[in-house]
Design a protein around this motif. Structure first.
Motif, short mmCIF file in Angstrom:
data_model
loop_
_atom_site.label_atom_id
_atom_site.label_comp_id
_atom_site.label_asym_id
_atom_site.label_seq_id
_atom_site.Cartn_x
_atom_site.Cartn_y
_atom_site.Cartn_z
N ARG A 46 0.54 -1.09 0.34
CA ARG A 46 0.52 -0.14 0.31
C ARG A 46 0.60 0.83 0.04
O ARG A 46 0.49 2.32 -0.82
N GLN A 49 1.50 1.98 -3.51
CA GLN A 49 0.70 2.15 -4.41
C GLN A 49 0.41 4.07 -3.87
O GLN A 49 0.38 4.34 -5.20
N ASN A 50 0.63 4.28 -2.68
CA ASN A 50 0.16 5.65 -2.48
C ASN A 50 1.28 6.36 -3.11
O ASN A 50 1.22 7.47 -3.60
N GLY A 233 6.33 9.41 1.51
CA GLY A 233 5.12 9.04 2.00
C GLY A 233 4.63 8.54 3.33
O GLY A 233 5.57 9.09 4.27
#
Length: 398
Positions: A46, A49-50, A233
């Motif tokens: 994740r 992906q972010n 991120g």
């Protein structure tokens, strides 16, 4: 090999597809995760992906593969395919999942490119996709067979038998199979995937290099806590979970070992260059070299912020000293100690033995710099091997 008809079509449409591939992959992931939210929850990273890193890697790998088919029709980009396949095998990816990817990827392609995707264009790019997918499946199934496991059945429960704080942000976990069976064999430089259940129920997976040698009775991984920043991120979900919650006696789901940055058994001189947590596969290599009595020259190089930030610093130097003909040079940006170098890694004063094979691991800017310096010193590009922690944005864009 791509058919003659499809080669002409792909060559003609590659500029348009290449220009739109970022939009295509972004829409693809939106479609994929809408239809299969469990894949984002339990398979895909994740954090990547972010940050958009996985999208970049996928786009680059597709464009690279298609370009290779057109420009070099009699060969395949096997280095790229092998790296992807090892990562997929460590995640337990199976043949059936490629059909799911195909469905949503081609729906995204048709939506982004619109009327440009004629039946002829769709057929040509469909051929590209399945050439790449079937090549990956073949490699992945060989990797599963190498561990005598069914395709995708990579997970076992391991017990944490020890925990050691190496630096303020790096912790070593010692692991043994919970069922008491022998640990699966690994090669020096390989990694395992670790899957943890997070507070929201997601079962996120990350890869960590084995820092122990294949001959060790206990396997070790050293995990660096990932701190979030605007450019990279949020905080690392799995690394922070391991640091905060996993103690001796706990169990972890750990995959079979994979990875193509593997130290070859050879009498050739070696150069092992790392930065930050990239030293972990080098420790496995050094321990293996010491155990097997490697006699040729070994040059050990490492760069870090400071000695206090250098994970396994004492082991790094001690293992080097166990070898018959080895030297170690460490560079630190801050607080360098007597005998250490100051600043970024600079190979101008480093002697590289003729015929040396180089292994690199660390952040991409570091590896690019070291690779350029090694090539300038006459080391052939084919003899420079590297490992990337995370999506391989370097190879995909090469």
């Amino acid at each position: 090999m791509l058919s003659e008809k499809s080669t002409a079509t792909v060559r003609a449409t590659l500029p348009a597809v290449g220009a739109a591939i970022g939009d295509i992959t972004e829409l693809f992931y939106t479609k994929l995760f809408t239809a299969h939210p469990e894949l984002l929850r339990d398979l895909f990273n994740r954090g990547n992906q972010n940050a958009g890193l996985q999208k970049q890697a996928l786009a680059g790998s597709i464009a690279t593969f298609a370009t290779h088919l057109v420009e070099h029709p009699d060969t395949r980009p096997d280095v790229m395919l092998s790296r992807i396949a090892h990562k997929h095998a460590s995640l337990g990816v199976t043949r059936e999942q490629y059909a799911v990817v195909h469905l949503h990827l081609f729906a995204a392609m048709a939506e982004v490119l619109g009327e440009a995707v004629t039946p002829e264009v769709a057929q040509a790019w469909d051929e590209v996709y399945w050439l790449m997918a079937n090549a990956l499946v073949a490699i992945e199934e060989r990797l599963y067979a190498g561990h005598r496991i069914a395709a995708g059945d990579v997970w076992r429960e391991w017990t944490v038998t020890g925990r050691s704080e190496e630096t303020a942000d790096c912790t070593t976990f010692s692991l043994t199979p919970a069922d008491g069976a022998p640990a699966p064999a690994h090669l020096p430089g390989q990694y395992v995937s670790v899957q943890v259940e997070l507070p929201d129920g997601a079962r996120q997976i990350r890869q960590y290099s084995l820092s122990s040698s294949p001959g060790s009775a206990v396997r070790t991984i050293t995990v660096k806590r990932v701190h979030g920043a605007a450019a990279t991120g949020p905080d690392g979900e799995v690394s922070n979970h391991l640091h905060a919650h996993v103690r001796t006696g706990h169990t972890l789901r750990v995959s079979a070992p994979y990875g193509d940055l593997v130290l070859e058994d050879s009498d050739a001189p070696l150069l092992l260059a790392s930065a930050g947590i990239g030293c972990t596969p080098m420790l496995s290599m050094l321990e293996h070299l010491a155990e097997t009595g490697h006699a040729s020259p070994v040059t050990v190089l490492h760069a870090d912020r400071s000695p206090a930030d250098h994970p396994l610093r004492t082991d790094h130097r001690a293992l080097t000293h166990k070898l018959a003909d080895a030297t170690a040079t460490f560079w630190y940006e801050e607080s360098a100690e007597p005998g250490d170098a100051t600043g970024l890694m600079d190979l101008s004063e480093v002697t590289v033995a003729p015929g040396a094979r180089a292994y690199l691991c660390g952040p991409l800017p570091f590896m690019r710099s070291v690779r350029e310096q090694l090539i300038a010193k006459g080391v052939p590009a084919a003899d420079i091997h590297y490992e990337v922690f995370g999506p391989d944005l370097w190879l995909a864009s090469a």
